[in-house]
Design a protein around this motif. Structure first.
Motif, PDB file in Angstrom:
ATOM      1  N   GLU A  18       0.848  -1.189   0.000  1.00 51.79           N
ATOM      2  CA  GLU A  18       0.000   0.000   0.000  1.00 51.79           C
ATOM      3  C   GLU A  18       0.886   1.243   0.000  1.00 51.79           C
ATOM      4  O   GLU A  18       1.882   1.317   0.719  1.00 51.79           O
ATOM      5  CB  GLU A  18      -0.872  -0.002   1.258  1.00 51.79           C
ATOM      6  N   ASN A  20       1.693   4.675   1.183  1.00 48.27           N
ATOM      7  CA  ASN A  20       1.387   5.577   2.295  1.00 48.27           C
ATOM      8  C   ASN A  20       2.657   6.390   2.589  1.00 48.27           C
ATOM      9  O   ASN A  20       3.721   6.095   2.040  1.00 48.27           O
ATOM     10  CB  ASN A  20       0.894   4.788   3.518  1.00 48.27           C
ATOM     11  N   VAL A  57      -0.149   9.557  -2.019  1.00 46.76           N
ATOM     12  CA  VAL A  57      -0.079   9.961  -0.614  1.00 46.76           C
ATOM     13  C   VAL A  57      -0.720  11.334  -0.427  1.00 46.76           C
ATOM     14  O   VAL A  57      -1.004  12.040  -1.392  1.00 46.76           O
ATOM     15  CB  VAL A  57       1.382   9.959  -0.071  1.00 46.76           C
TER      16      VAL A  57
END
Length: 167
Positions: A18, A20, A57
């Motif tokens: 993921e 992030n 992000v």
């Protein structure tokens, strides 16, 4: 060995994990490690992933521009001046962050842009970019940024035989 172990875990996550802020920060650290070790092919590959993933992000555009600045730095180190210039230009345009880590990104990119332009044969533009970069680090009070920009200015002065600039 410990850093290599950590970087070995970052790489697969940066391909499939993921996206992030923590992953992106880790990917930026991997790029810095690869550049420091002279593993520029690996750094360039990581830069490509960072550019692709950074928009996901919270600070998407800013993060993409930091990634592009790192990409330009890596491209310059590989002698790919034409490709490096637009990426470094974007990185040089980043707002000042008040560096707490290795370097103020905008100043590092501006300094590297000056060096790249000079090496490409654009002497006047290179010197102007370098002068601009070299006037900004003192405002940060950030020693690594000041040292990096000053060392690029000295390097340029050495190539030009400009003793005053080196001093």
């Amino acid at each position: 060995a410990e850093l290599e172990d950590i970087s070995g875990r970052i790489e697969p996550l940066s391909r499939t994990g993921e996206t992030n802020p923590a992953l992106l920060t880790s990917l930026f650290a991997l790029i810095a490690l690869c550049i420091t070790r002279g593993d520029l092919a690996r750094a360039e590959e990581a830069c490509e992933r960072a550019v692709q993933r950074a928009s996901a992000v919270e600070w998407g555009e800013f993060s993409v521009n930091v990634a592009r600045g790192l990409f330009g730095f890596t491209q310059n180190r590989r002698g790919r001046f034409e490709a490096a210039i637009p990426n470094l230009t974007i990185g040089a345009g980043l707002p000042m962050l008040g560096a707490r880590g290795m370097m103020e990104p905008s100043i590092g990119c501006a300094s590297e842009l000056g060096l790249t332009l000079f090496l490409r044969g654009e002497l006047r533009r290179g010197r102007e970019a370098m002068r601009d970069a070299d006037t900004r680090p003192d405002a940060t009070g950030h020693p690594p940024t000041i040292v990096y920009s000053s060392s690029n200015t000295m390097r340029l002065g050495q190539m030009l035989g400009d003793r005053a600039s080196v001093e």
